[in-house]
Design a protein around this motif. Structure first.
Motif, mmCIF file in Angstrom:
data_model
loop_
_atom_site.group_PDB
_atom_site.id
_atom_site.type_symbol
_atom_site.label_atom_id
_atom_site.label_comp_id
_atom_site.label_asym_id
_atom_site.label_seq_id
_atom_site.Cartn_x
_atom_site.Cartn_y
_atom_site.Cartn_z
ATOM 1 N N TRP A 26 -28.614 -37.175 -5.639
ATOM 2 C CA TRP A 26 -28.775 -37.553 -7.037
ATOM 3 C C TRP A 26 -29.466 -38.911 -7.108
ATOM 4 O O TRP A 26 -29.483 -39.665 -6.128
ATOM 5 C CB TRP A 26 -27.418 -37.699 -7.732
ATOM 6 N N SER A 27 -29.960 -39.209 -8.282
ATOM 7 C CA SER A 27 -30.402 -40.578 -8.533
ATOM 8 C C SER A 27 -29.156 -41.439 -8.715
ATOM 9 O O SER A 27 -28.073 -40.937 -9.061
ATOM 10 C CB SER A 27 -31.259 -40.640 -9.796
ATOM 11 N N TYR A 28 -29.286 -42.723 -8.508
ATOM 12 C CA TYR A 28 -28.146 -43.634 -8.663
ATOM 13 C C TYR A 28 -27.630 -43.599 -10.106
ATOM 14 O O TYR A 28 -26.411 -43.613 -10.343
ATOM 15 C CB TYR A 28 -28.552 -45.047 -8.265
ATOM 16 N N GLU A 34 -33.057 -48.258 -8.121
ATOM 17 C CA GLU A 34 -33.060 -47.058 -8.960
ATOM 18 C C GLU A 34 -33.596 -45.837 -8.221
ATOM 19 O O GLU A 34 -33.179 -44.711 -8.450
ATOM 20 C CB GLU A 34 -33.900 -47.308 -10.221
ATOM 21 N N ARG A 35 -34.547 -46.045 -7.326
ATOM 22 C CA ARG A 35 -35.159 -44.902 -6.637
ATOM 23 C C ARG A 35 -34.290 -44.388 -5.475
ATOM 24 O O ARG A 35 -34.615 -43.371 -4.856
ATOM 25 C CB ARG A 35 -36.541 -45.275 -6.121
ATOM 26 N N ARG A 72 -31.739 -42.452 -3.370
ATOM 27 C CA ARG A 72 -31.081 -41.156 -3.511
ATOM 28 C C ARG A 72 -29.648 -41.277 -2.973
ATOM 29 O O ARG A 72 -29.390 -41.907 -1.940
ATOM 30 C CB ARG A 72 -31.823 -40.075 -2.731
#
Length: 813
Positions: free
Chosen positions: A461-463, A512-513, A515
């Motif tokens: 997932w993204s953070y 943010e990027r 995973r």
């Protein structure tokens, strides 16, 4: 072409084409296509001819069954339409079927005929000749065998006759079942005009005879509901749903001259259509509290009654249809919860389809939809809800075990018992808060299972998504904050408002990027895994399931030699019914085996990975066993892995390591929990003593991976316990020194041997083993055997104080 010629032509074409007896489509045949294209008035004549041939063929008894079934399918197809019957034509049809021997009932299109009579009465009233013939049919049906379709028809005829005679509709509706009493009580409080609106709705609901509502049915239901106060409708529906599954008058069934009673919590067939219709209506006036009640009712309906099966699958399916018809996250949350509880393959398929459909409409994957749909249950922070009620504040908060508990705050003082002032002055708000606590607890159980299933998927997932859907979600955060996550290459857990690693160092910033995935010990070095175990124990964090302490199963030399199968868990004797329940809980497909055509292989489907796993097991033939309730025991064999649609097993070294490990862990769980070897009452080896050798080998043999983990945990916990000076470890044993004797508790089976001559001590644990007053911190949930072993250790360390006569006698001997 006359009706007889068309019917004969259709039967001839169907017979020559070897049409299936079930599911035949009349449009697939020239004569059938011609019949379907006829005007409605001419189709009436086709029905008259077809039913005439049905009855004539059955009376001759020489006609082929095949021809009779094709006639039935033809009549069924046409009678689905609303045809312009005349009273005389319907009377003729009723005369034909009333005189038929009940042995040929399965060849008749009786439900369609009665439906046509009902449609005629709705438009034209009930002429006296038609009433007389309907009454004769009702009397004739009383002599027929008791089966579901016959009871439905009888109920419908009774309702038609009662309605036309201007009898109160309520008079024929109630059977004394709790849900009908709740409905009756609600109706009795209404004014005349309000009651009339409800009566109109109930009449429509009683027509819910199909498996799913049509658009036409829902449209009329929406009109009826629109005439009723929405708050009152919600209150009545909730009252009805809350009574499902409660005991009432037992339904009766008969076989020949023998009549018997069924489970008193089952739904009577008499008014099941009415209940189904009411449940369908909830999709037209959805509120969150009703949606939650639908989920609870579905769970109760699908719960298995021993010797019978699901309590009320018809009503359960109605709940699923209603939930599927609601476009809301609350409905999705209930479907998701039910998916984790569903035991039957067909129910899981229905739930899967409903969730897939909802996900398609939302434009996301099913997994994402399930994550997004989890409700907060009113919690405003992770694991916390505050609700002021007068001078008290109700607190629903997470305890040290990660579970929600309701307590009451007044000033600085907090207590668990509900204050009398709250009960008397805020009874409705109290019930609402208690319902919230109950709903949250059920959802937590479902989410715990869903989170553990993420290991199979290896998702990322993204953070931002992990924060919103997991770590900061008021309900899911209760579980997610006690789990270890991978942020890129860094493993971390939430602690005291921040993310920390296994050395308690704060993770300063996550990009943010980055995973994020759920951490699995298979991906970490041994020293890191041990460090995480130390961290959990040092901070007294109890994980919702084994993660840091999770067993890892790697390929053995023997498995590399066999190449395509594993014998690691072969040649065990396991209890079949317990195994079946565990298969259903863990998502494996399996049906009970017995002395009938029942052979099947326990299988786990992994559609997202295009794989399936098989665990071979077959019934153990025992004298007097296998009939009716299935074999008592199974003998286990190989574990094999397959690519989804391929018949040949794949090489074990080509199976993804995490999938192999998780599958073998499931099989180890099946054997560890279900083996007769961990049953202390099986010391004699079971029937004829044939399994004595196996029982002894399992009870006191080498430790499995699960038992080895259990030993490691106990070795770390023991120094903190008050019985530490009385306990030690020797190979596969926890050795406990009592005042009277010394005991060896096997860390796999929990069975006990007593010094000095290894005499067996039989202690049967209670249904839910507990360490009682000797509360012990355990770093994970889900290992009941660990609790049993600790409970036995505390008991035997004080053996001089044991009051149980059976145990004391064994020790004294």
């Amino acid at each position: 072409m006359q009706a007889r010629q068309l019917v004969d032509a259709f039967i001839s074409e169907a017979c020559k084409g070897h049409a299936p007896w079930r599911g035949i489509k009349i449009q697939d045949y020239p004569a059938g296509k011609a019949i379907a294209a006829l005007p409605a008035e001419q189709q009436v004549q086709i029905v008259l001819e077809t039913v005439g041939q049905q009855v004539g063929g059955a009376q001759e008894r020489g006609d082929l069954y095949q021809r009779l079934f094709y006639l039935k399918r033809l009549a069924d197809n046409i009678l689905r339409r609303r045809l312009p019957f005349q009273a005389e034509e319907l009377i003729h049809l009723l005369e034909l079927v009333s005189g038929l021997n009940s042995a040929f009932a399965s060849f008749l299109s009786l439900p369609g005929i009665v439906r046509a009579v009902s449609d005629f009465i709705a438009d034209n009233g009930l002429p006296e000749p038609l009433r007389l013939q309907l009454t004769k049919l009702s009397e004739a049906l009383k002599g027929w065998p008791d089966y579901a379709d016959k009871r439905k028809i009888q109920t419908r005829i009774t309702a038609l006759l009662a309605d036309s005679a201007a009898k109160p509709l309520v008079a024929s509706r109630f059977t004394g079942e709790p849900w009908t009493l709740a409905l009756q009580e609600s109706l009795d409080k209404l004014a005349t005009n309000e009651r009339a609106r409800w009566e109109a709705l109930l009449v429509h609901c009683a027509s819910a005879t199909a498996s799913k509502p049509t658009r036409k049915w829902l449209k009329e239901a929406e009109q009826r509901i629109g005439e009723i106060d929405p708050d009152h409708f919600t209150a009545v529906i909730r009252a009805i749903l809350a009574e499902i599954g409660k005991p009432g008058p037992a339904p009766k069934r008969s076989i020949g001259d023998y009549e018997f009673e069924l489970d008193p919590t089952m739904i009577h067939e008499t008014h099941s259509d009415l209940l189904r219709g009411l449940i369908w209506c909830t999709s037209l006036a959805p509120r969150d509290e009703v949606i939650a009640a639908l989920g609870d009712a579905a769970e109760i309906c699908f719960k298995k009654i021993p010797g019978i099966g699901p309590r009320a699958p018809k009503i359960g399916n109605a709940c699923l249809a209603a939930l599927s018809g609601v476009s809301s996250m609350a409905a999705v949350a209930q479907l998701s919860r039910l998916k984790t509880k569903a035991k039957h393959v067909s129910i899981r398929k229905q739930l899967g389809k409903a969730l897939d459909s909802a996900a398609g409409q939302a434009g996301v994957s099913t997994d994402e939809l399930e994550e997004m749909a989890v409700p907060t249950c009113g919690l405003t922070e992770v694991g916390l809800l505050r609700r002021p009620l007068g001078e008290f504040t109700g607190l629903l908060e997470m305890n040290e075990d990660g579970r929600l508990e309701l307590s009451w705050l007044r000033g600085d003082k907090k207590k668990r018992t509900t204050p009398a002032a709250v009960k008397s002055s805020h009874s409705e708000e109290l019930r609402s808060l208690q319902r919230t606590a109950k709903d949250a607890d059920k959802l937590l159980t479902a989410q715990r299972r869903r989170l553990e299933q993420l290991f199979w998927q290896e998702r990322t997932w993204s953070y931002a998504d992990v924060q919103a859907r997991y770590l900061d979600h008021p309900l899911v955060g209760i579980l997610a904050r006690r789990l270890i996550w991978r942020f890129g290459d860094t493993a971390a857990i939430w602690h005291e408002g921040r993310l920390v690693d296994e050395r308690d160092r704060a993770i300063s910033r996550v990009e943010e990027r980055t995973r994020v995935s759920l951490w699995h010990p298979l991906s970490a070095a041994v020293d890191r895994v041990q460090a995480w175990r130390n961290w959990l124990e040092g901070h007294a964090v109890r994980q919702p399931f084994k993660q840091a302490h999770r067993e890892i199963y790697a390929l053995t030399p023997a498995e590399r030699q066999t190449e395509t199968y594993s014998n690691r868990f072969a040649a065990h004797i396991i209890r079949q019914h317990q195994f079946l329940a565990l298969c259903q809980e863990r998502g494996w497909r399996y049906r009970l085996q017995g002395n009938w055509d029942s052979a099947n292989t326990p299988t786990l489907d992994l559609p997202g990975r295009e794989l399936r796993v098989e665990f071979w097991a077959e019934g153990v033939q025992e004298e007097g066993g296998g009939a009716g309730t299935g074999f008592a025991h199974l003998s286990t064999d190989q574990v094999r892995f397959y690519r989804r649609d391929e018949p040949e097993p794949m090489p074990l070294d080509r199976v993804p390591p995490l999938i192999f490990s998780e599958a073998m862990r499931d099989v180890d769980l099946f054997v560890g929990v279900c083996s007769v070897g961990n049953d202390p009452t099986w010391a004699d080896g079971g029937p004829d003593g044939r399994h004595r050798g196996y029982w002894h080998d399992f009870s006191f043999g080498d430790l499995s991976a699960t038992a080895q983990t259990r030993r490691e945990v106990l070795e770390r916990l023991m120094p903190r316990l008050k019985i530490a000076d009385r306990c030690s470890f020797a190979d596969r044993w926890l050795v406990v020194r009592g005042d009277l004797r010394t005991y060896k508790i096997h860390l796999g089976s929990g069975n006990i041997l007593m010094a000095p001559n290894d005499e067996y001590l039989c202690i049967v644990p209670r249904q839910a083993a507990s360490t009682g007053r000797n509360r012990v911190f355990l770093p994970f949930e889900g290992d009941s055997m660990l609790s049993i072993i600790l409970s036995k250790a505390f008991l035997l360390a004080g053996d001089a104080k044991i009051k149980d006569v059976s145990i004391a006698r064994q020790i004294g001997s």
